[in-house]
Design an enzyme around this catalytic site. Structure first.
Site, PDB file in Angstrom:
ATOM      1  N   LYS A   1     -31.157  -1.657   6.954  1.00 58.07           N
ATOM      2  CA  LYS A   1     -30.627  -3.014   7.112  1.00 58.07           C
ATOM      3  C   LYS A   1     -31.348  -4.097   6.306  1.00 58.07           C
ATOM      4  O   LYS A   1     -30.899  -5.234   6.284  1.00 58.07           O
ATOM      5  CB  LYS A   1     -30.634  -3.408   8.588  1.00 58.07           C
ATOM      6  CG  LYS A   1     -29.575  -2.700   9.425  1.00 58.07           C
ATOM      7  CD  LYS A   1     -28.226  -3.360   9.292  1.00 58.07           C
ATOM      8  CE  LYS A   1     -27.269  -2.878  10.372  1.00 58.07           C
ATOM      9  NZ  LYS A   1     -26.014  -3.626  10.365  1.00 58.07           N
TER      10      LYS A   1
ATOM     11  N   SER B   1     -29.707   6.652   9.521  1.00 59.27           N
ATOM     12  CA  SER B   1     -29.706   5.239   9.146  1.00 59.27           C
ATOM     13  C   SER B   1     -30.918   4.447   9.617  1.00 59.27           C
ATOM     14  O   SER B   1     -31.221   3.391   9.059  1.00 59.27           O
ATOM     15  CB  SER B   1     -28.429   4.570   9.652  1.00 59.27           C
ATOM     16  OG  SER B   1     -28.235   4.856  11.031  1.00 59.27           O
TER      17      SER B   1
END
Length: 324
Positions: free
Chosen positions: A58, A309
């Site tokens: 992110k 992720s």
């Protein structure tokens, strides 16, 4: 025809973005997994983005967005809403660029993520019980304080940044046949799918959602954006409505979306910790779960990259000291 319908990026675009953000991120490894390979009959590698700064992919998108942001907006500051990882990415990227950051989070966000976000220098505002409610608070601060809103997934500059993860996969493993990506709002799979398909249009990109909150799958099946009753408790997968740009990109670049329940995703999370010695959060375990449960149909020997992720999991339950 809307801009979202036309939005597409190629490998040169992602190379340009990668060069822009490279000083501030890690090129995370593709790890082999003998056990996953044996279980699936494929050659499996894990894109270990839990080793990224802030513990997830992110940070990539905000770094790209802030590098391109006009000075006047930088002076006023930015605001975002997040389940946690976007919060940390925005906080650190803002710190790197010398920008004030305010982060709105659901009141039930993982305590470790709240602490980490504050640790990166952001101001945290807790509001509501789901991302959508925290998001309303963020938009209120845009109106009242003149802050620039940074969407967690429905933003072209953000998608371009997240897609550098896909660029790294195809650079490190040009022969990859299938890339499996978790889907929350759709920002990551939008960027990754465009990067992978630009490298090899025949490579398959498969998304994984929780069947307790399959907002993208439901929208793709309906042919339009759908707002769902989202019941997943996995924060990285928990949205009621995916992004408009993301939906358009997924329609054009993603081959399939599979779903499995939260319970199976959590079991995959534990399995990966035990067998692969990797600490990953729920959303990151979704591709592993999909593979373990046979949801991804693969020819024998297929080269498969699973995108892990992030690794920002709440480890407080381990503090009871009864786990070993």
């Amino acid at each position: 025809m809307s801009t979202a319908t036309l939005f597409a990026l190629g490998l040169d675009d992602f190379r340009e973005v990668r060069a822009r953000i490279a000083p501030h991120i890690k090129h995370t490894p593709l790890l082999t997994s003998r056990q996953l390979s044996e279980r699936s009959g494929a050659e499996v590698r894990l894109k270990a983005e839990m080793f990224q700064r802030v513990g997830s992919y992110k940070i990539r998108g905000p770094l790209n967005k802030f590098a391109l942001m006009p000075e006047e907006q930088k002076r006023r500051g930015v605001v975002c809403s997040s389940a946690g990882n976007h919060a940390q990415g925005v906080a650190l990227a803002a710190k790197i660029h010398g920008i004030r950051a305010v982060v709105c989070m659901a009141a039930n966000a993982t305590p470790a993520k709240i602490a980490a976000t504050r640790g990166y220098g952001a101001e945290v505002v807790l509001h509501g019980s789901i991302w959508d409610e925290a998001n309303e608070k963020a938009k209120e601060l845009v109106r009242s304080e003149g802050l620039t809103y940074v969407h967690p997934f429905d933003d072209e500059q953000l998608i371009a940044g997240q897609g550098t993860l896909g660029l790294e996969i195809v650079q490190d493993w040009p022969e990859v046949d299938v890339v499996v990506v978790p889907i929350g709002g759709g920002g990551l799979i939008s960027g990754v799918s465009m990067a992978v398909k630009s490298h090899n249009p025949k490579a398959r990109v498969i998304g994984v959602e929780s069947s307790d909150g399959p907002a993208m799958k439901r929208s793709i099946e309906a042919g339009r954006l759908e707002t769902i009753d989202c019941r997943t408790i996995i924060d990285g997968l928990r949205v009621r409505r995916v992004g408009e740009i993301n939906f358009s990109v997924v329609q054009r670049f993603v081959d399939d979306i599979v779903t499995l329940p939260d319970r199976d995703i959590f079991e995959a999370m534990i399995w990966t910790m035990e067998r692969c010695k990797l600490v990953l959060e729920g959303a990151a375990a979704a591709p592993v779960g999909a593979l373990l449960h046979g949801l991804i149909k693969l020819p024998a020997g297929a080269r498969v990259a699973l995108v892990l992720s992030g690794g920002n999991v709440n480890l407080d339950p381990l503090r009871g000291l009864a786990w070993n």
